[in-house]
Write a protein that holds these residues in place. Structure first.
Motif, mmCIF file in Angstrom:
data_model
loop_
_atom_site.group_PDB
_atom_site.id
_atom_site.type_symbol
_atom_site.label_atom_id
_atom_site.label_comp_id
_atom_site.label_asym_id
_atom_site.label_seq_id
_atom_site.Cartn_x
_atom_site.Cartn_y
_atom_site.Cartn_z
ATOM 1 N N ARG A 183 66.445 87.549 -10.762
ATOM 2 C CA ARG A 183 66.743 88.331 -9.645
ATOM 3 C C ARG A 183 65.644 88.991 -9.155
ATOM 4 O O ARG A 183 65.397 89.281 -7.938
ATOM 5 C CB ARG A 183 67.764 89.521 -9.892
ATOM 6 N N ARG A 184 64.669 89.450 -9.960
ATOM 7 C CA ARG A 184 63.648 90.203 -9.723
ATOM 8 C C ARG A 184 62.667 89.078 -8.767
ATOM 9 O O ARG A 184 61.890 89.733 -7.861
ATOM 10 C CB ARG A 184 62.797 90.633 -10.808
ATOM 11 N N LEU A 185 62.633 88.085 -9.321
ATOM 12 C CA LEU A 185 61.884 86.972 -8.657
ATOM 13 C C LEU A 185 62.494 86.684 -7.288
ATOM 14 O O LEU A 185 61.702 86.709 -6.052
ATOM 15 C CB LEU A 185 61.775 85.683 -9.251
ATOM 16 N N ALA A 186 63.781 86.648 -7.087
ATOM 17 C CA ALA A 186 64.587 86.319 -5.661
ATOM 18 C C ALA A 186 64.235 87.377 -4.599
ATOM 19 O O ALA A 186 64.126 87.447 -3.537
ATOM 20 C CB ALA A 186 66.099 86.219 -6.147
ATOM 21 N N ALA A 187 64.251 88.778 -5.422
ATOM 22 C CA ALA A 187 64.146 89.925 -4.510
ATOM 23 C C ALA A 187 62.686 89.860 -3.698
ATOM 24 O O ALA A 187 62.575 90.213 -2.528
ATOM 25 C CB ALA A 187 64.114 91.156 -5.549
ATOM 26 N N ARG A 188 61.465 89.321 -4.406
ATOM 27 C CA ARG A 188 60.219 89.134 -3.804
ATOM 28 C C ARG A 188 60.421 88.197 -2.879
ATOM 29 O O ARG A 188 59.981 88.160 -1.534
ATOM 30 C CB ARG A 188 59.146 88.989 -4.739
ATOM 31 N N VAL A 189 61.063 86.984 -3.164
ATOM 32 C CA VAL A 189 61.015 85.715 -2.219
ATOM 33 C C VAL A 189 61.808 85.975 -0.854
ATOM 34 O O VAL A 189 61.673 85.918 0.104
ATOM 35 C CB VAL A 189 61.610 84.692 -2.951
ATOM 36 N N THR A 194 67.276 95.388 -2.781
ATOM 37 C CA THR A 194 68.811 95.622 -3.303
ATOM 38 C C THR A 194 68.786 94.980 -4.629
ATOM 39 O O THR A 194 69.499 95.301 -5.457
ATOM 40 C CB THR A 194 69.760 95.341 -2.526
ATOM 41 N N LEU A 195 68.244 93.752 -4.576
ATOM 42 C CA LEU A 195 68.399 92.781 -5.765
ATOM 43 C C LEU A 195 67.831 93.736 -7.229
ATOM 44 O O LEU A 195 68.032 93.150 -8.346
ATOM 45 C CB LEU A 195 67.981 91.574 -5.608
ATOM 46 N N LEU A 196 66.784 94.352 -6.979
ATOM 47 C CA LEU A 196 66.247 95.032 -7.943
ATOM 48 C C LEU A 196 66.999 96.452 -8.662
ATOM 49 O O LEU A 196 66.719 96.974 -9.484
ATOM 50 C CB LEU A 196 64.803 95.682 -7.544
#
Length: 294
Positions: A183-189, A194-196
């Motif tokens: 999720r944290r990787l997806a938040a950046r990409v 909100t994913l954090l």
């Protein structure tokens, strides 16, 4: 089966699971002095939370699929300057109960007016994110004079919902169910802060069985924007996944009389979650300056 236009959970079990997650978040993260009030409107009972002192209140309107708790980073900040009312819109996953479909902008204006009237609010500083921003503009178009100011946060209603935006929503939804490191990787990409937010993610996961049956906001015309009478501030994510933010900012400045529009670097449609300090400060300064000029 629910009537057309009435949003609902897929099952009683899903609704109970959501209610449990909602109350857990409210009890742990929501201001203890925020009073819950359920008020009747012609479209159903509406849940609102009130806090703060004296003056014309901020009224907070979440985006599609959201509720009052999405403003958890804002309640205390804003309440330090004036009253704050955060609302669960009818037909969204929250504690309001929709009883009648809302077919157009006039219906949304009437719903909000009914809720504010029942709360004893004559004038309000409206703050709306995405779909909530579109509702705020509809309120001013159909009931001019009731909005003291309007603050728009990456608002809907400035173009058709694009495939890019829908893909961003879907990928974010999938990431919400992933382990925290992914999720944290997806938040950046995805540029989706909100994913954090672990607590908001729990609430989002609990709301996936909610069947939302509201209209997609039609694009606001230049004629409609020209009839917006309330002083307006628009804060747009420079990298908004919804539209070209610079073009929308230019249009807002050109069409809404006296409007201010700012694009926020590095932010996308996640602007309210990514930049709560900036958004709070700009909103407080804007409303205070408007009242001083008045």
């Amino acid at each position: 089966m629910p009537a057309a236009g009435i949003s609902s959970f897929a099952s009683d079990k899903a609704q109970t699971r959501f209610a449990r997650a909602y109350e857990d978040l409210r009890l742990r993260r929501w201001p203890a002095d925020a009073v819950a009030v359920d008020v009747p409107t012609s479209f159903g009972v509406t849940r609102a939370y009130q806090t703060g002192g004296e003056g014309i209140p901020f009224v907070l309107l979440p985006g599609a699929g959201g509720n009052a708790l999405s403003w958890l980073h804002y309640m205390s900040r804003l309440a330090a300057t004036r009253p704050v009312i955060a609302i669960d819109p009818v037909g969204e996953p929250g504690r309001s109960v929709q009883e009648k479909p809302l077919y157009n902008g006039r219906d949304w204006a009437d719903w909000l007016d009914g809720a504010l009237t029942a709360l004893g609010v004559e004038r309000a500083h409206l703050v709306g994110v995405s779909y909530g921003g579109w509702i705020a503009l509809q309120y001013n178009l159909h009931l001019p004079g009731r909005a003291e100011t309007i603050t728009l946060l990456d608002p809907a209603g400035f173009g058709r919902v694009s495939g890019r935006f829908l893909a961003w929503i879907m990928l974010g939804g999938l990431a919400a169910f992933s382990p925290a490191p992914f999720r944290r990787l997806a938040a950046r990409v995805l540029r989706n802060a909100t994913l954090l937010e672990d607590d908001l993610m729990r609430l989002l996961r609990a709301s996936t069985a909610f069947r939302r049956r509201h209209l997609n906001p039609p694009e606001l015309t230049d004629e409609e924007l020209g009839r917006v009478t309330a002083p307006t501030l628009a804060l747009l994510g420079e990298r908004s996944q919804m539209y070209d933010a610079q073009s929308v900012a230019t249009r807002i400045r050109a069409q809404i009389p006296g409007a201010r529009a700012e694009t926020v670097p590095e932010a996308g449609h996640d602007l309210p979650v990514r930049c709560p300090d900036l958004v709070s400060d700009r909103t407080i300064q804007f409303t205070a300056a408007t009242e001083t000029r008045g």
